[in-house]
Write an enzyme that holds these catalytic residues in place. Structure first.
Site: not given
Length: 444
Positions: A256, A294, A296
Site C-alpha cells: 500500500s 493495495s 492508496e
C-alpha cells in the site's frame, strides 16, 4: 535466504534528484520536504530488533511510527482545513470518516504498520488529553488520524511491538528542516516495487506569478512489483527484474501507500479533496496501478487558515483560493508525490527481516548509468543539431495547404485552433516567475 546480488555491496545512498533525474518543472523548497510548509513538523520512532526465524511476539522486529504535526504542537485548539482521497481502499486511515465529513484536521497524523493502528491511536489520544485536559468534557472527543501499511514480509507484525513510548518519541522528536527517509519510523519495514522502500518526502515552491505557494508531500511507500517500476519516467524495472529474478519476493501482499499533503495555499475542504486526487497521478508515475489488494490513501491539509473551536460571535473568516488557480498546485502535487516515492526508494538500504527475508536496495549506480544513457533522447533537437546550429526543417506543404496535402496543393480552409491544440511547454515560461501580469496575482 538468498544471497544478495553482487551489485548490492554497500553504496552511498542519495536522494532521487542527485541521480540527475528530471522530476518536473517546479523548483523544490529549501529542504525538498513536507517541512518546507511553515509550521509542519515530522518525527520518527524506529524499532529494529532481532534476526532469524519468526517468533510471534518476540521478533524479528522491523517497524516504527512517523508523526506529522500540521502546526507545530497545538492542532487541537487551532484546527486546519483538511481533506483526502481513496484511490483503492484495501488499507486504512483511522479518523478519515470524520475528516471527510467535517473537513478539519484536529490531531497529529501518524503512520505505522497495520496491526499497530489501535495502539498508536490510543497513545495519540492519551497524549492529546494530557495536553488538553478538557477533551471529552469541556470539548469534543477526538479520533486520531492514523494511516497504516503492511510490513509483515520483514516484521513480526502480529507481535504488535509499537508501544505508547514509541508514539510519544515520534511526536516529541518532531522538528522542522530535513526529514530522515528510507528505513525510518513507519517506513522501517516497507517495500516499494520489490526494493526497499519506506518514508520519503518532497516539496514544490510555485513561482510568485502562480501564487508563490509551497506544497509538500510525505509518503509511507509499500506498493508495487519490480517490473512496473519507473524512475523519472524510465522503465528501469523491466531491466532490473531480470537481474534480481533469483531474489525471493513477497507474494501474499500487494502492499500500500499512505500519502500526506501539506500546503500553505488557502484551500477549502473540497479543494483539498481534489488536490489529494492528483496524488494518485504521481503514484502512477512510479509504477502503481492500484492493485486489488493495495491501499492508496491520501490525507491533505492547508495551513493557511486557523479554525478556532470557539469565537465570540461563533463566526470566523477564511481566505480562499479561486478554483481556477488550482492547476499549478495539481501539477506540483503530482511532481512532489513522484519524487517523494523515489526518495523513499533511493534513501532506503537493503534489509533482512523475519525468516531471513531479504529486500535489496535500489542499485543507484545502475540507475545513474540508465539516466546517462537515456539523456540524449531527451535533449532538445536544437542542441543535438550542433553548436549554435538549428535542425534542418522537414519539407512540408505550402503555406496555407491542408496538413498532409502534396506539394503545390491549393490552400485548405482556415481552421481556428484552440490553445490546447498547440504543444504545451514542459518548463516554466520565462514570465512565470518574472511577470505577474501574465499569470495574475494570488487569489484570496
Amino acid at each position: 535466504m538468498a544471497n544478495p546480488p553482487e551489485t548490492e555491496s554497500p553504496e552511498k545512498r542519495v536522494r532521487a534528484r542527485d541521480l540527475g533525474l528530471s522530476l518536473g518543472r517546479f523548483k523544490p523548497g529549501k529542504h525538498n520536504a513536507i517541512t518546507d510548509v511553515e509550521g509542519v513538523l515530522v518525527g520518527h520512532s524506529t524499532i529494529i530488533q532481532g534476526e532469524g526465524a519468526l517468533t510471534p511476539g518476540k521478533g524479528p522486529v522491523r517497524t516504527g511510527v512517523t508523526a506529522i504535526l500540521p502546526n507545530r504542537r497545538d492542532i487541537f485548539m487551532e484546527r486546519m482545513t483538511g481533506g483526502g482521497f481513496v484511490l483503492n481502499g484495501a488499507g486504512e486511515v483511522s479518523g478519515m470518516t470524520q475528516l471527510m465529513e467535517w473537513g478539519l484536521v484536529e490531531t497529529p497524523i501518524l503512520l505505522t504498520n497495520t496491526m499497530a493502528v489501535g495502539a498508536v491511536s490510543d497513545a495519540v489520544a492519551r497524549y492529546m488529553v494530557e495536553q488538553n485536559p478538557g477533551i471529552g468534557d469541556e470539548h469534543d472527543v477526538i479520533i486520531p488520524i492514523v494511516g497504516e501499511c503492511d510490513d509483515s514480509f520483514l516484521n513480526d507484525i502480529s507481535g504488535r511491538h509499537v508501544k505508547r513510548e514509541h508514539v510519544y518519541e515520534a511526536i516529541r522528536s518532531a522538528s522542522e528542516g530535513p526529514v530522515a527517509e528510507g528505513n525510518v519510523g513507519g517506513g522501517t519495514g516497507m517495500l516499494t516495487c520489490d526494493f526497499k522502500g519506506g518514508i520519503g518526502t518532497a516539496s514544490r515552491k510555485l513561482p510568485e506569478a502562480l501564487g508563490g505557494y509551497t506544497l509538500g508531500v510525505l509518503v509511507m511507500s509499500n506498493f508495487g512489483r519490480m517490473h512496473n517500476l519507473r524512475v523519472g519516467g524510465l522503465p528501469v524495472g523491466e531491466v532490473l527484474a531480470e537481474k534480481f529474478k533469483h531474489v525471493p519476493r513477497r507474494t501474499q501482499s500487494y502492499g500500500s501507500i499512505i500519502a500526506v499533503v501539506a500546503t500553505d495555499a488557502p484551500l477549502l475542504n473540497h479543494q483539498l479533496n481534489r488536490l489529494c486526487k492528483r496524488v494518485g497521478l504521481g503514484i502512477g508515475r512510479v509504477g502503481s496501478y492500484a492493485a486489488h489488494g493495495s491501499g492508496e490513501i491520501v490525507v491533505g491539509f492547508s495551513t493557511a487558515n486557523i479554525i478556532p473551536r470557539r469565537t465570540q460571535k461563533m463566526v470566523y473568516k477564511l481566505k480562499i483560493l479561486l478554483d481556477q488557480r488550482l492547476d499549478p498546485l495539481y501539477e506540483a502535487v503530482m511532481e512532489a508525490t513522484e519524487e517523494a516515492i523515489l526518495n523513499a526508494i533511493c534513501m532506503a538500504t537493503s534489509m533482512t527481516g523475519v525468516n531471513g527475508n531479504f529486500v535489496p536496495a535500489l542499485p543507484l549506480e545502475e540507475i545513474r548509468r540508465f539516466v546517462t544513457a537515456s539523456r540524449p533522447l531527451f535533449t532538445p533537437a536544437r542542441k543535438r543539431s550542433g553548436e549554435g546550429g538549428t535542425p534542418t526543417p522537414t519539407p512540408g506543404p505550402a503555406s496555407g495547404a491542408a496538413p498532409g496535402s502534396p506539394p503545390g496543393a491549393p490552400p485548405g480552409p482556415k481552421v481556428r485552433l484552440s490553445e490546447s491544440s498547440f504543444p504545451q511547454p514542459t518548463r516554466p515560461a520565462p514570465d512565470d516567475s518574472e511577470d505577474s501580469s501574465s499569470g495574475g496575482t494570488s487569489g484570496t
